[in-house]
Write a protein that holds these residues in place. Sequence first.
Motif, PDB file in Angstrom:
ATOM      1  N   THR B 283       0.837  -1.202   0.000  1.00  0.00           N
ATOM      2  CA  THR B 283       0.000   0.000   0.000  1.00  0.00           C
ATOM      3  C   THR B 283       0.872   1.252   0.000  1.00  0.00           C
ATOM      4  O   THR B 283       0.598   2.220  -0.718  1.00  0.00           O
ATOM      5  CB  THR B 283      -0.929  -0.007   1.229  1.00  0.00           C
ATOM      6  N   ASP B 284       1.914   1.217   0.794  1.00  0.00           N
ATOM      7  CA  ASP B 284       2.847   2.352   0.830  1.00  0.00           C
ATOM      8  C   ASP B 284       3.450   2.597  -0.544  1.00  0.00           C
ATOM      9  O   ASP B 284       3.470   3.721  -1.044  1.00  0.00           O
ATOM     10  CB  ASP B 284       3.975   2.069   1.830  1.00  0.00           C
ATOM     11  N   ALA B 285       3.952   1.515  -1.149  1.00  0.00           N
ATOM     12  CA  ALA B 285       4.616   1.653  -2.454  1.00  0.00           C
ATOM     13  C   ALA B 285       3.630   2.121  -3.514  1.00  0.00           C
ATOM     14  O   ALA B 285       3.942   2.993  -4.332  1.00  0.00           O
ATOM     15  CB  ALA B 285       5.236   0.307  -2.855  1.00  0.00           C
ATOM     16  N   ALA B 286       2.420   1.560  -3.485  1.00  0.00           N
ATOM     17  CA  ALA B 286       1.429   1.927  -4.501  1.00  0.00           C
ATOM     18  C   ALA B 286       0.968   3.363  -4.317  1.00  0.00           C
ATOM     19  O   ALA B 286       0.812   4.113  -5.292  1.00  0.00           O
ATOM     20  CB  ALA B 286       0.245   0.971  -4.429  1.00  0.00           C
ATOM     21  N   THR B 287       0.774   3.765  -3.060  1.00  0.00           N
ATOM     22  CA  THR B 287       0.322   5.131  -2.800  1.00  0.00           C
ATOM     23  C   THR B 287       1.343   6.141  -3.310  1.00  0.00           C
ATOM     24  O   THR B 287       0.991   7.187  -3.851  1.00  0.00           O
ATOM     25  CB  THR B 287       0.087   5.331  -1.286  1.00  0.00           C
ATOM     26  N   LEU B 288       2.596   5.763  -3.156  1.00  0.00           N
ATOM     27  CA  LEU B 288       3.675   6.631  -3.624  1.00  0.00           C
ATOM     28  C   LEU B 288       3.554   6.906  -5.125  1.00  0.00           C
ATOM     29  O   LEU B 288       3.880   7.994  -5.595  1.00  0.00           O
ATOM     30  CB  LEU B 288       5.023   5.948  -3.330  1.00  0.00           C
ATOM     31  N   ALA B 289       3.055   5.916  -5.873  1.00  0.00           N
ATOM     32  CA  ALA B 289       2.918   6.091  -7.323  1.00  0.00           C
ATOM     33  C   ALA B 289       1.556   6.657  -7.702  1.00  0.00           C
ATOM     34  O   ALA B 289       1.444   7.476  -8.618  1.00  0.00           O
ATOM     35  CB  ALA B 289       3.136   4.742  -8.017  1.00  0.00           C
ATOM     36  N   VAL B 290       0.514   6.239  -7.006  1.00  0.00           N
ATOM     37  CA  VAL B 290      -0.850   6.616  -7.411  1.00  0.00           C
ATOM     38  C   VAL B 290      -1.127   8.091  -7.128  1.00  0.00           C
ATOM     39  O   VAL B 290      -1.740   8.783  -7.942  1.00  0.00           O
ATOM     40  CB  VAL B 290      -1.882   5.707  -6.687  1.00  0.00           C
ATOM     41  N   ARG B 291      -0.675   8.552  -6.005  1.00  0.00           N
ATOM     42  CA  ARG B 291      -1.012   9.931  -5.616  1.00  0.00           C
ATOM     43  C   ARG B 291      -0.559  10.945  -6.661  1.00  0.00           C
ATOM     44  O   ARG B 291      -1.378  11.745  -7.136  1.00  0.00           O
ATOM     45  CB  ARG B 291      -0.415  10.233  -4.239  1.00  0.00           C
ATOM     46  N   PRO B 292       0.708  10.932  -7.078  1.00  0.00           N
ATOM     47  CA  PRO B 292       1.097  11.911  -8.103  1.00  0.00           C
ATOM     48  C   PRO B 292       0.435  11.659  -9.451  1.00  0.00           C
ATOM     49  O   PRO B 292       0.207  12.595 -10.223  1.00  0.00           O
ATOM     50  CB  PRO B 292       2.617  11.748  -8.193  1.00  0.00           C
ATOM     51  N   ALA B 293       0.112  10.403  -9.754  1.00  0.00           N
ATOM     52  CA  ALA B 293      -0.505  10.119 -11.056  1.00  0.00           C
ATOM     53  C   ALA B 293      -1.874  10.766 -11.162  1.00  0.00           C
ATOM     54  O   ALA B 293      -2.278  11.234 -12.234  1.00  0.00           O
ATOM     55  CB  ALA B 293      -0.612   8.611 -11.261  1.00  0.00           C
ATOM     56  N   LEU B 294      -2.598  10.808 -10.046  1.00  0.00           N
ATOM     57  CA  LEU B 294      -3.949  11.380 -10.080  1.00  0.00           C
ATOM     58  C   LEU B 294      -3.973  12.858  -9.711  1.00  0.00           C
ATOM     59  O   LEU B 294      -5.031  13.483  -9.740  1.00  0.00           O
ATOM     60  CB  LEU B 294      -4.862  10.599  -9.122  1.00  0.00           C
ATOM     61  N   ALA B 295      -2.824  13.396  -9.376  1.00  0.00           N
ATOM     62  CA  ALA B 295      -2.798  14.776  -8.876  1.00  0.00           C
ATOM     63  C   ALA B 295      -3.330  15.762  -9.916  1.00  0.00           C
ATOM     64  O   ALA B 295      -4.106  16.666  -9.591  1.00  0.00           O
ATOM     65  CB  ALA B 295      -1.375  15.151  -8.465  1.00  0.00           C
ATOM     66  N   ALA B 296      -2.945  15.562 -11.168  1.00  0.00           N
ATOM     67  CA  ALA B 296      -3.326  16.527 -12.205  1.00  0.00           C
ATOM     68  C   ALA B 296      -4.840  16.558 -12.391  1.00  0.00           C
ATOM     69  O   ALA B 296      -5.461  17.631 -12.373  1.00  0.00           O
ATOM     70  CB  ALA B 296      -2.625  16.166 -13.513  1.00  0.00           C
ATOM     71  N   VAL B 297      -5.426  15.392 -12.540  1.00  0.00           N
ATOM     72  CA  VAL B 297      -6.875  15.365 -12.781  1.00  0.00           C
ATOM     73  C   VAL B 297      -7.637  15.789 -11.530  1.00  0.00           C
ATOM     74  O   VAL B 297      -8.699  16.416 -11.618  1.00  0.00           O
ATOM     75  CB  VAL B 297      -7.312  13.958 -13.283  1.00  0.00           C
ATOM     76  N   LYS B 298      -7.072  15.525 -10.371  1.00  0.00           N
ATOM     77  CA  LYS B 298      -7.736  15.968  -9.141  1.00  0.00           C
ATOM     78  C   LYS B 298      -7.731  17.491  -9.040  1.00  0.00           C
ATOM     79  O   LYS B 298      -8.724  18.106  -8.662  1.00  0.00           O
ATOM     80  CB  LYS B 298      -7.027  15.372  -7.922  1.00  0.00           C
ATOM     81  N   SER B 299      -6.609  18.084  -9.385  1.00  0.00           N
ATOM     82  CA  SER B 299      -6.550  19.536  -9.288  1.00  0.00           C
ATOM     83  C   SER B 299      -7.515  20.201 -10.261  1.00  0.00           C
ATOM     84  O   SER B 299      -8.013  21.286 -10.020  1.00  0.00           O
ATOM     85  CB  SER B 299      -5.122  20.019  -9.547  1.00  0.00           C
ATOM     86  N   GLN B 300      -7.781  19.524 -11.368  1.00  0.00           N
ATOM     87  CA  GLN B 300      -8.698  20.090 -12.356  1.00  0.00           C
ATOM     88  C   GLN B 300     -10.154  19.947 -11.923  1.00  0.00           C
ATOM     89  O   GLN B 300     -10.958  20.847 -12.121  1.00  0.00           O
ATOM     90  CB  GLN B 300      -8.532  19.354 -13.694  1.00  0.00           C
ATOM     91  N   LEU B 301     -10.486  18.791 -11.367  1.00  0.00           N
ATOM     92  CA  LEU B 301     -11.905  18.439 -11.257  1.00  0.00           C
ATOM     93  C   LEU B 301     -12.399  18.159  -9.852  1.00  0.00           C
ATOM     94  O   LEU B 301     -13.600  17.939  -9.664  1.00  0.00           O
ATOM     95  CB  LEU B 301     -12.184  17.205 -12.122  1.00  0.00           C
TER      96      LEU B 301
END
Lengths: 288, 593
Positions: B283-301
Amino acid sequence: MIAHLAAAHEGRGRVVVRLGEPVPSSLAVLAAAAHMARAFGSAIEGLFIEDIDTFVAASHPSPNEVSLFGNQRRKLEPQRLQQDVGHFGVAIQRQLSQAAAKSGVAFEANVVRGDVLTALTQACDARGPWNMIAIGEPIATATNAALLSAVAEQIVATTGVIAAARSAQWRSGPIVIALEDVSVMAGLVRAAQRMAAPFDDPIWLLPVGEDDIALDWLESEIRLTLTASTGVQLVEPIARNANPRAISMAIAACQPRLVLARMGGLVVPSDDAVAALSAIKTPVFLVR
Amino acid sequence: VFKFLKRPAAEQDLSEGLAAEALQSTQSDAPALGAETDNKLIFAPVPAPAEPIQVSITTDPAPPDHNVEVLLAAKPRRTMFGEASARQALSVIASAKPGSIHFVVAPRSLGHREALQMTLRDVAATLPPVDAIVIATAFDKPHGLQVLRLPSDQAAQLRDGVARAIEMLCETLPAAFGSDSTQVARMTLDEELRSGQDRALDVLKRRAEAQNIGLLRTPMGYAVSPMHDGRVVQPEVYKALPDGLRADVDAKLASFEAELSAVLADRTRLQRDHRTRVLDLETDAATLAVRPALAAVKSQLAKTDTVAAFLDALGADLVRNAALFLSAQATTQSQPIANTRAPIEVATDPRLARYQISVVTPARHRSIPNNASLGDICGVTWISGGTPVASDLHAAAIEPGALTATDGGIAMIDCEAGLYNAASWLALKRAVHASMVQPIAALGDGHRAAGPMLPARCRLVVYGDAADCRAWHQANADIAASVRVILAFEPVVVRTPETELQLAGNLAAISQDEGLQPFAGKAIAALVDALTRTDEGTPVLSTDLDGARAVMIAADATAKARKATTTLARDIATALESRRDLQGLGPAIGFSP
């Protein structure tokens, strides 16, 4: 040190795979055993050794068998034990025969009941002296490790032992010689060349030393001895004093197909074989 | 292209063919347009070829007193009689609630249908814009899909943003899991489990051996037995032991058996703890990758609550299923393969299908095609192979039907369109009434995996002529009371100078559209007469131009068959006769030439 295996037609040796420990076989060891037989033009014998002590225990008046997860108990009956062991033996021999068939080597299955060391000694003595023994079960417990040491030290009619931890995988990669003593280098290189031939694998020579001083001396000796014609590539040497697991992890980083090392040396210490083999993650051919 | 011209009376007795030839030769002598006062019509192509054909004819019976000047100005123009009033009548559809059904009565002709479509399109254009339909996996539920409503631009941003994030994760997740620190931690945990499991058993085994008790492994479990010098004691030797000693050994056996059970049972706890710690690590390792991957679309929407909740659920699902992005190492014995990772095809990899997002932007107006199937109307869920189950569903497998595709708009259907089966009509009515529809499964209707309920808040317009309307209401008595009937186009209009001008423009447009050769004036007169009748003493014109088109084409073909370069009145007569014989003139058959 002789790391040799007799050809099938010579009748002077074969790869004897010890089977019978009631755990899943190491597929990596079975594949490595088949590979060895192919590389040397030899054959494989699956020697299923039934533990005589278990059958003696079953003949006691009221022995119990505790289930694998400790939740159930039932009476240990000789007849049912025989059936269970028989079925397990057939299944495990089938795995080995499949590995042999894939490598195109002759396969022979035998069943004996008795002490493991005695059974292996008799099998090797019957057709020797150029046998290799493969420990079919993964080296995961102190008992396994003790068997490995005993086989390597006590069985005369064998030139080496193939063993692997539970984490080992059979994959493509170089044949890595973990060399601690330059006097055995020539023999190991010749054996490695045979082992590398089927898949045209590269051969890497990894000097291993107790400390940096010993390592420097070993490396200089190797450089003096090693000629370009052998096709052996010298890789960065590793000293044990850096980290207790440094040697194992350095070997694992090479992602080898097979490792050649000395039993009881720095790579696979007799008292720490389980941890060392677990870290290497590859079948290891251990010579005396 | 034609226009009506006045010609001198002297020319009216000429035969049509001669008149055509004469006019070709005397075109320069033609009087100025509208200069004459008698009732003579001249019909000539415009824009004129080098020598345009002009024909003088006299209509019989005498045409009404129309304005010749206006007729002369007729230009090819496709218009529909009563279009303005139809537009006004149909405008009520725009103000009706979604889910309503209207029956629009209009003559059954191609022209009327086109005009109706055009008018409805204009009416639909006045409807407020609706949000796009976003179909995505419902991550917070065990199975299935969910529908979000977002403005079109945001829906597209969400779809593209998530797709980019998934592409990025195909690289970053394996990298996170393959990093040195993650590998070391995993190796440590695995070793901890392994040594923990084996060590406890080894310790017990050694302790038992010290007391001459052996723990023996069998294929199905473990056995405890008395030992001496490292070997199991033979039964007869054991029986020969003194009773006190044997009782002592039996007690040890029972004790070690109990301990063995406890050690073995504890392995389950070790495995559970190990699994928990490995999950934490992953979970730690995946969160490290998932959070920045979704950051752009989250900031938009993420300002929209529903989108924020969706993205949170998506992130949690990506973390939970990070293993989907890691392909297994190949370790086959027969074909040793290098320690490589197979590349992941984001668009086609079935493992990643659950992360696909489908966006439907509803059209404001759409015609449901003839012979539309149930799937065309309700939508289809495409499931490939095997027995479909809900967990197989993903957004890309949903193909919305016409009702969803016109959500918030107007869907039009010919009442005689011939839907694929009666069930389609039933489904259509129910879906419009409920304002939602469930796509059918491609492998069979009614399956549980038939997809999510999709919005279908459209205004349904059924159209047909008066007879169709009566028949349709009888056949659909269940909803007849709630259906509003709109009379869009009259089948006839009073013959006035304006309607004549409009008719002239339409006939010219037909000739132009169909690429017909010039028509003699009398031919056009005959055609106009064919479209004219007297209704309670008032001359009226048929608004059905399909019949006129058919006759014009047939007459053109007749003229060409006799190698004439101009279509004459007799060609029109022949065409009308043959159409009458075949009873195929359509609405125009009621009009006498």
